[in-house]
Design an enzyme around this catalytic site. Structure first.
Site, PDB file in Angstrom:
ATOM      1  N   HIS A 186     -24.826  51.072  72.983  1.00  0.00           N
ATOM      2  CA  HIS A 186     -24.609  50.706  71.585  1.00  0.00           C
ATOM      3  C   HIS A 186     -23.811  51.840  70.939  1.00  0.00           C
ATOM      4  O   HIS A 186     -24.142  53.018  71.120  1.00  0.00           O
ATOM      5  CB  HIS A 186     -25.936  50.483  70.859  1.00  0.00           C
ATOM      6  CG  HIS A 186     -25.760  50.077  69.433  1.00  0.00           C
ATOM      7  ND1 HIS A 186     -25.392  48.786  69.071  1.00  0.00           N
ATOM      8  CD2 HIS A 186     -25.823  50.788  68.294  1.00  0.00           C
ATOM      9  CE1 HIS A 186     -25.250  48.740  67.756  1.00  0.00           C
ATOM     10  NE2 HIS A 186     -25.511  49.930  67.255  1.00  0.00           N
ATOM     11  N   ASP A 239     -31.394  45.925  70.139  1.00  0.00           N
ATOM     12  CA  ASP A 239     -31.216  47.393  70.104  1.00  0.00           C
ATOM     13  C   ASP A 239     -32.551  48.119  69.930  1.00  0.00           C
ATOM     14  O   ASP A 239     -32.591  49.261  69.481  1.00  0.00           O
ATOM     15  CB  ASP A 239     -30.252  47.794  68.966  1.00  0.00           C
ATOM     16  CG  ASP A 239     -28.876  47.187  69.166  1.00  0.00           C
ATOM     17  OD1 ASP A 239     -28.234  46.842  68.154  1.00  0.00           O
ATOM     18  OD2 ASP A 239     -28.468  47.016  70.336  1.00  0.00           O
ATOM     19  N   GLU A 256     -19.451  56.870  74.861  1.00  0.00           N
ATOM     20  CA  GLU A 256     -19.816  55.688  75.647  1.00  0.00           C
ATOM     21  C   GLU A 256     -19.433  55.808  77.114  1.00  0.00           C
ATOM     22  O   GLU A 256     -20.264  55.570  78.015  1.00  0.00           O
ATOM     23  CB  GLU A 256     -19.163  54.437  75.064  1.00  0.00           C
ATOM     24  CG  GLU A 256     -19.637  54.100  73.669  1.00  0.00           C
ATOM     25  CD  GLU A 256     -18.958  52.878  73.122  1.00  0.00           C
ATOM     26  OE1 GLU A 256     -18.843  51.888  73.848  1.00  0.00           O
ATOM     27  OE2 GLU A 256     -18.541  52.920  71.958  1.00  0.00           O
ATOM     28  N   LEU A 261     -21.792  40.385  74.254  1.00  0.00           N
ATOM     29  CA  LEU A 261     -22.100  39.938  72.887  1.00  0.00           C
ATOM     30  C   LEU A 261     -23.059  38.751  72.828  1.00  0.00           C
ATOM     31  O   LEU A 261     -23.452  38.342  71.745  1.00  0.00           O
ATOM     32  CB  LEU A 261     -20.795  39.599  72.154  1.00  0.00           C
ATOM     33  CG  LEU A 261     -19.863  40.791  71.952  1.00  0.00           C
ATOM     34  CD1 LEU A 261     -18.577  40.349  71.252  1.00  0.00           C
ATOM     35  CD2 LEU A 261     -20.549  41.898  71.150  1.00  0.00           C
ATOM     36  N   ASN A 263     -15.888  49.907  78.909  1.00  0.00           N
ATOM     37  CA  ASN A 263     -17.117  50.492  79.471  1.00  0.00           C
ATOM     38  C   ASN A 263     -17.288  50.078  80.928  1.00  0.00           C
ATOM     39  O   ASN A 263     -17.706  50.870  81.761  1.00  0.00           O
ATOM     40  CB  ASN A 263     -18.336  50.065  78.644  1.00  0.00           C
ATOM     41  CG  ASN A 263     -18.481  50.905  77.382  1.00  0.00           C
ATOM     42  OD1 ASN A 263     -18.864  52.056  77.452  1.00  0.00           O
ATOM     43  ND2 ASN A 263     -18.135  50.333  76.264  1.00  0.00           N
ATOM     44  N   ASN A 301     -28.233  48.797  77.893  1.00  0.00           N
ATOM     45  CA  ASN A 301     -27.201  48.426  76.932  1.00  0.00           C
ATOM     46  C   ASN A 301     -26.602  49.696  76.327  1.00  0.00           C
ATOM     47  O   ASN A 301     -27.297  50.695  76.134  1.00  0.00           O
ATOM     48  CB  ASN A 301     -27.788  47.561  75.806  1.00  0.00           C
ATOM     49  CG  ASN A 301     -26.720  47.117  74.819  1.00  0.00           C
ATOM     50  OD1 ASN A 301     -25.663  46.626  75.210  1.00  0.00           O
ATOM     51  ND2 ASN A 301     -26.981  47.319  73.542  1.00  0.00           N
TER      52      ASN A 301
END
Ligand code: GRF
Length: 202
Positions: free
Chosen positions: A110, A151, A181, A91, A14, A108
């Site tokens: 996910h 999240d 993503e 993480l 990413n 973020n």
């Protein structure tokens, strides 16, 4: 101009998508100023160095509690005049000190369509294992703002991806990365950095 820190823990695909978008002049209102890893083995650090980006490592195991870890993360962000934070496969948990310092300024990615398959314990391959176990026909990825609930922050962008028969978690993860993503994270960073740049220049 918005200074962005990208926080990483693993392979950095990413991050790579963000670096490529920046190289392609996709962030006219921002620059990736810092790549901060949660461990010194993260391949994402090598990707950052290849693109001449400054890197740092702040590892949770070196701090006795969440508060001192948060302080260390904040020190690095502030010393680089960071305006916006992007979690890209990161993480470690960011505590209230960091989140309160960057309200609606932490994004973020996910790897599911939140609110499915998210929250505590849902990260990496586990997300795709759960989606396959449930038998969903569509999954995808979500970019959301980070708040104190894992999240749980406001959803910014989502993109759906088809689950195909015979998918393994690894095959599905790759498809979600490629088709979702790596597209919506750069898109979201461009959107939010433009908004923040306008605010900054008011
Ligand atoms: C992937 O599972 C991705 O979906 C999630 O973090 C994991 C590693 O991503 N966001 P990356 O390759 O380190 O960006």
């Amino acid at each position: 101009m918005i200074n962005i820190a990208v926080l990483v823990s693993g392979g950095g695909t990413n991050l790579q998508a963000l670096l490529d978008k920046e190289a392609d002049h996709g962030f006219p209102h921002a620059r990736i100023t810092l790549v901060l890893a949660s461990n010194d083995k993260a391949y994402a650090l090598q990707r950052a160095q290849k693109y001449g980006k400054e890197t740092a490592v702040v590892s949770r195991k070196n701090y006795q509690d969440q508060d001192s870890f948060d302080e260390a993360v904040l020190d690095v962000l502030k010393s680089h005049s960071i305006d916006m934070v992007v979690l890209a496969g990161y993480l470690s948990i960011l505590g209230p000190k960091v989140i309160e310092a960057y309200p609606d300024r932490i994004l973020n990615i996910h790897p599911s369509l939140i609110p499915s398959f998210c929250g505590k314990g849902f990260y990496g391959l586990k997300v795709h294992e759960a989606a396959l176990a449930r038998g969903v026909k569509v999954t995808g990825a979500t970019v959301h703002f980070v708040n104190e609930i894992p999240d749980g922050g406001r959803i910014l962008l989502q993109k759906a991806v088809e689950v195909q028969s015979g998918d393994t978690p690894e095959v599905l993860q790759r498809r979600v990365m490629e088709q979702a993503e790596w597209k919506i994270l750069p898109q979201a960073v461009a959107m939010v950095s433009e908004e923040l740049d306008k605010e900054k220049n008011v």
